[in-house]
Design a protein around this motif. Structure first.
Motif, PDB file in Angstrom:
ATOM      1  N   GLY A  21       0.668  -1.153   0.330  1.00 46.77           N
ATOM      2  CA  GLY A  21       0.135  -0.003  -0.463  1.00 46.77           C
ATOM      3  C   GLY A  21       1.306   1.448   0.203  1.00 46.77           C
ATOM      4  N   LEU A  22       1.931   1.551   0.725  1.00 48.33           N
ATOM      5  CA  LEU A  22       2.878   1.992   0.704  1.00 48.33           C
ATOM      6  C   LEU A  22       3.323   2.498  -0.516  1.00 48.33           C
ATOM      7  N   LEU A  23       3.795   1.408  -1.756  1.00 46.65           N
ATOM      8  CA  LEU A  23       4.309   1.953  -2.521  1.00 46.65           C
ATOM      9  C   LEU A  23       3.235   2.610  -3.947  1.00 46.65           C
ATOM     10  N   GLU A  24       2.680   1.785  -3.018  1.00 45.09           N
ATOM     11  CA  GLU A  24       1.452   2.699  -4.355  1.00 45.09           C
ATOM     12  C   GLU A  24       1.296   3.798  -4.520  1.00 45.09           C
ATOM     13  N   GLY A  25       1.224   5.024  -2.863  1.00 44.51           N
ATOM     14  CA  GLY A  25       1.223   5.668  -2.222  1.00 44.51           C
ATOM     15  C   GLY A  25       2.598   6.191  -2.655  1.00 44.51           C
ATOM     16  N   LEU A  26       3.769   5.809  -3.172  1.00 47.51           N
ATOM     17  CA  LEU A  26       4.999   6.447  -2.521  1.00 47.51           C
ATOM     18  C   LEU A  26       5.117   8.267  -3.531  1.00 47.51           C
ATOM     19  N   PRO A  27       4.560   8.298  -4.526  1.00 47.41           N
ATOM     20  CA  PRO A  27       4.898   9.355  -5.101  1.00 47.41           C
ATOM     21  C   PRO A  27       4.739  11.253  -4.152  1.00 47.41           C
ATOM     22  N   ASP A  28       3.008  10.130  -3.501  1.00 47.37           N
ATOM     23  CA  ASP A  28       3.147  11.775  -2.452  1.00 47.37           C
ATOM     24  C   ASP A  28       3.533  11.297  -0.899  1.00 47.37           C
ATOM     25  N   LEU A  29       4.449  10.275  -0.555  1.00 46.20           N
ATOM     26  CA  LEU A  29       5.331   9.925   0.490  1.00 46.20           C
ATOM     27  C   LEU A  29       6.431  10.615  -0.089  1.00 46.20           C
ATOM     28  N   VAL A  30       7.088  10.709  -0.902  1.00 44.66           N
ATOM     29  CA  VAL A  30       8.457  10.939  -1.873  1.00 44.66           C
ATOM     30  C   VAL A  30       7.615  12.984  -1.636  1.00 44.66           C
ATOM     31  N   ASP A  31       7.051  12.918  -2.168  1.00 48.70           N
ATOM     32  CA  ASP A  31       6.749  14.856  -1.689  1.00 48.70           C
ATOM     33  C   ASP A  31       6.507  15.286  -0.473  1.00 48.70           C
ATOM     34  N   GLU A  32       5.990  14.782   0.466  1.00 44.17           N
ATOM     35  CA  GLU A  32       6.071  14.738   2.120  1.00 44.17           C
ATOM     36  C   GLU A  32       7.196  14.564   2.765  1.00 44.17           C
ATOM     37  N   ALA A  38      13.333  20.199   4.007  1.00 47.93           N
ATOM     38  CA  ALA A  38      13.062  21.579   3.650  1.00 47.93           C
ATOM     39  C   ALA A  38      12.757  22.734   4.607  1.00 47.93           C
ATOM     40  N   ALA A  39      11.530  21.739   5.389  1.00 44.99           N
ATOM     41  CA  ALA A  39      11.560  22.674   6.012  1.00 44.99           C
ATOM     42  C   ALA A  39      12.481  22.605   7.286  1.00 44.99           C
ATOM     43  N   HIS A  40      12.813  21.397   7.486  1.00 43.24           N
ATOM     44  CA  HIS A  40      14.273  21.242   8.668  1.00 43.24           C
ATOM     45  C   HIS A  40      15.638  22.348   8.287  1.00 43.24           C
ATOM     46  N   SER A  41      15.546  22.011   6.670  1.00 44.38           N
ATOM     47  CA  SER A  41      17.210  23.065   6.142  1.00 44.38           C
ATOM     48  C   SER A  41      17.279  23.469   4.721  1.00 44.38           C
ATOM     49  N   VAL A 100      22.201  12.305   7.281  1.00 43.55           N
ATOM     50  CA  VAL A 100      21.993  10.971   8.384  1.00 43.55           C
ATOM     51  C   VAL A 100      20.430  11.526   8.685  1.00 43.55           C
ATOM     52  N   HIS A 101      20.361  13.085   8.701  1.00 45.61           N
ATOM     53  CA  HIS A 101      18.832  12.874   9.363  1.00 45.61           C
ATOM     54  C   HIS A 101      17.505  13.049   8.146  1.00 45.61           C
ATOM     55  N   ALA A 102      18.123  13.044   7.194  1.00 50.55           N
ATOM     56  CA  ALA A 102      17.263  12.706   5.950  1.00 50.55           C
ATOM     57  C   ALA A 102      16.873  10.840   5.970  1.00 50.55           C
ATOM     58  N   TYR A 103      18.344   9.801   6.044  1.00 48.14           N
ATOM     59  CA  TYR A 103      17.773   8.994   6.460  1.00 48.14           C
ATOM     60  C   TYR A 103      16.970   8.130   7.482  1.00 48.14           C
ATOM     61  N   ARG A 104      16.976   8.936   8.781  1.00 51.48           N
ATOM     62  CA  ARG A 104      16.096   8.624   9.457  1.00 51.48           C
ATOM     63  C   ARG A 104      15.096   9.329   9.642  1.00 51.48           C
ATOM     64  N   GLN A 105      14.706  10.229   8.132  1.00 53.28           N
ATOM     65  CA  GLN A 105      13.413  11.097   8.361  1.00 53.28           C
ATOM     66  C   GLN A 105      12.861  10.332   7.060  1.00 53.28           C
ATOM     67  N   GLY A 107      13.041   7.273   7.640  1.00 52.63           N
ATOM     68  CA  GLY A 107      12.268   6.391   8.063  1.00 52.63           C
ATOM     69  C   GLY A 107      11.573   6.573   9.209  1.00 52.63           C
ATOM     70  N   GLN A 108      11.428   7.806   9.522  1.00 53.35           N
ATOM     71  CA  GLN A 108       9.969   8.104  10.207  1.00 53.35           C
ATOM     72  C   GLN A 108       8.895   7.878   9.309  1.00 53.35           C
ATOM     73  N   LEU A 109       9.501   8.771   8.104  1.00 56.30           N
ATOM     74  CA  LEU A 109       8.204   8.958   7.833  1.00 56.30           C
ATOM     75  C   LEU A 109       6.914   7.889   7.335  1.00 56.30           C
ATOM     76  N   VAL A 110       7.816   6.278   6.786  1.00 53.00           N
ATOM     77  CA  VAL A 110       7.363   5.007   6.708  1.00 53.00           C
ATOM     78  C   VAL A 110       6.693   5.055   7.327  1.00 53.00           C
ATOM     79  N   TRP A 111       7.515   4.291   8.831  1.00 46.98           N
ATOM     80  CA  TRP A 111       6.832   4.269   9.875  1.00 46.98           C
ATOM     81  C   TRP A 111       5.529   4.905  10.004  1.00 46.98           C
ATOM     82  N   GLU A 112       5.076   6.312   9.905  1.00 39.74           N
ATOM     83  CA  GLU A 112       4.493   5.770  10.614  1.00 39.74           C
ATOM     84  C   GLU A 112       3.265   6.311   9.952  1.00 39.74           C
ATOM     85  N   ARG A 113       4.071   5.878   8.084  1.00 36.01           N
ATOM     86  CA  ARG A 113       2.083   5.711   7.373  1.00 36.01           C
ATOM     87  C   ARG A 113       1.961   4.224   7.247  1.00 36.01           C
TER      88      ARG A 113
END
Length: 404
Positions: A21-32, A38-41, A100-105, A107-113
């Motif tokens: 299900g996450l892979l089907e909505g991957l474009p929206d996931l990437v946008d988020e 961008a908000a972080h830095s 490193v922040h990008a990688y952990r972000q 992971g966090q986003l995938v887990w949340e979804r």
């Protein structure tokens, strides 16, 4: 105390469905994901072009989600991708902490979804997901470690290559290379002005004896030095502030240099460093083997003329000092020491006597004997010049260790 129940085939199926299900909505996931970065830095957008970043993020998240869906797959494509991305980001210059922040972000986003999808659509998936939490975050940690290690190793390699390139540029300047564009490339790479006040220092350095390193010594002193080692001495290119003279430079470096050194005259830009290097080396050659301190070439010109023409220096010594050199070594040494002291004291027999711990009449007697042995008079300017040059030539060229 009960343990965690083992995952069943049905559990793996539910986890695979959630990941699908996450892979089907991957474009929206990437946008988020990119919005969060961008908000972080703003550095992400400055370093990585947006289209490239979007495509790379989509690929990385797809591979990461597939790794969760099939954690036993071999080889680990998520780790291979993390290694490649770590190298790429190091080459692009993205700071490691942001990588490193990008990688952990991610992971966090995938887990949340995954949690959102499981809670709202298939509550039974949530229990399975909780069983897989350790596995998911272990994978994220492994990816972060891999990307960090690849980044650091690439950064070290890039720094080594940069150092080698800068050393090659500096060597070319010091060798007098006049290739088009060399000075502009060197100025940019070494962070030095192409035009400015420069001097080259040649130091005969065998050990530091715990003394302050040269590059630290000159900090905040109106001098910036870049150093290169040669076979048996060290060369420094000194960029001088407008109000910094050669005396200040010689004093500054003399307090740290255990051996003798020579300073060239000031030249007007990087293109003149080859000539300045030759003159600094010549100044160093005017220093006897047991000398210390830093000497300026413009204050050692007679000695520089002598050492720059060894054949003529040898002829001068044999012509002026032939009879003197035939004496007993101890007797000869006393006369040469007296002459050296008298010249250093600007022709004052009294001051020379004080330096030699003898009576001034003793100085006069020794000088008269030296005049007889050389058939020259210290009161005649031309004879005095020959005797002074012969003394420099004897002192600087009689031993192979006196040359650089």
């Amino acid at each position: 105390m009960g343990g965690r129940r083992p995952r069943t085939g049905h559990d793996w199926k539910l986890l695979a469905e959630a990941c699908g299900g996450l892979l089907e909505g991957l474009p929206d996931l990437v946008d988020e994901y990119l919005r969060r970065l961008a908000a972080h830095s703003p550095t992400y957008a400055r370093v990585i072009p947006h289209d490239q970043h979007w495509q790379e993020a989509q690929e990385a998240m797809r591979i990461g989600i597939e790794a969760i869906r099939a954690p036993r797959a071999s080889p680990r494509r998520d780790l291979e991708h993390a290694e490649q991305l770590g190298r790429r980001r190091a080459q692009q210059g993205l700071p490691l902490d942001l990588l490193v922040h990008a990688y952990r972000q991610a992971g966090q986003l995938v887990w949340e979804r995954l949690v959102e999808e499981s809670s709202s659509r298939r509550p039974e998936r949530l229990a399975v997901l909780m069983l897989s939490a350790t596995m998911v975050w272990r994978a994220v940690d492994e990816q972060a470690d891999t990307v960090s290690e690849a980044y650091r190793s690439t950064e070290l390699e890039l720094r080594r290559r940069t150092d080698e390139r800068l050393k090659a540029l500096l060597d070319a300047l010091l060798d007098g290379d006049r290739s088009p564009g060399l000075t502009s490339r060197a100025a940019a790479g070494l962070d030095l002005p192409e035009q400015g006040r420069y001097a080259v220092v040649a130091l005969r350095v065998e050990r530091r004896d715990g003394r302050e390193p040269f590059h630290r010594l000159v900090q905040g002193s109106g001098v910036r030095c870049v150093w290169r080692m040669r076979a048996d001495y060290e060369l420094g290119v000194a960029s001088l502030a407008a109000d910094t003279g050669l005396d200040a430079l010689a004093e500054l470096l003399g307090s740290a240099a255990p051996g003798p050194g020579g300073v060239s005259p000031v030249v007007a830009g990087l293109a003149e460093l080859g000539r300045a290097r030759r003159l600094a080396e010549l100044a160093l050659r005017t220093c006897p083997p047991d000398a210390s301190g830093i000497v300026r070439l413009d204050r050692r010109m007679p000695a520089a003329l002598v050492v720059s023409q060894p054949d003529l220096a040898e002829l001068l010594v044999s012509d002026v000092f032939a009879a003197l050199l035939a004496l007993d070594p101890a007797d000869r040494a006393v006369l040469l020491e007296t002459l050296d002291a008298w010249l250093a004291c600007e022709g004052s027999a009294g001051r020379a006597a004080g330096r030699l711990y003898c009576h001034r009449n003793t100085v006069f007697n020794r000088l008269r004997r030296l005049e007889q042995l050389t058939s020259r008079s210290l009161s005649r300017p031309r004879d005095l010049t020959e005797i002074a040059l012969a003394l420099d030539a004897h002192r600087l060229t009689s031993s192979p260790s006196g040359t650089t």
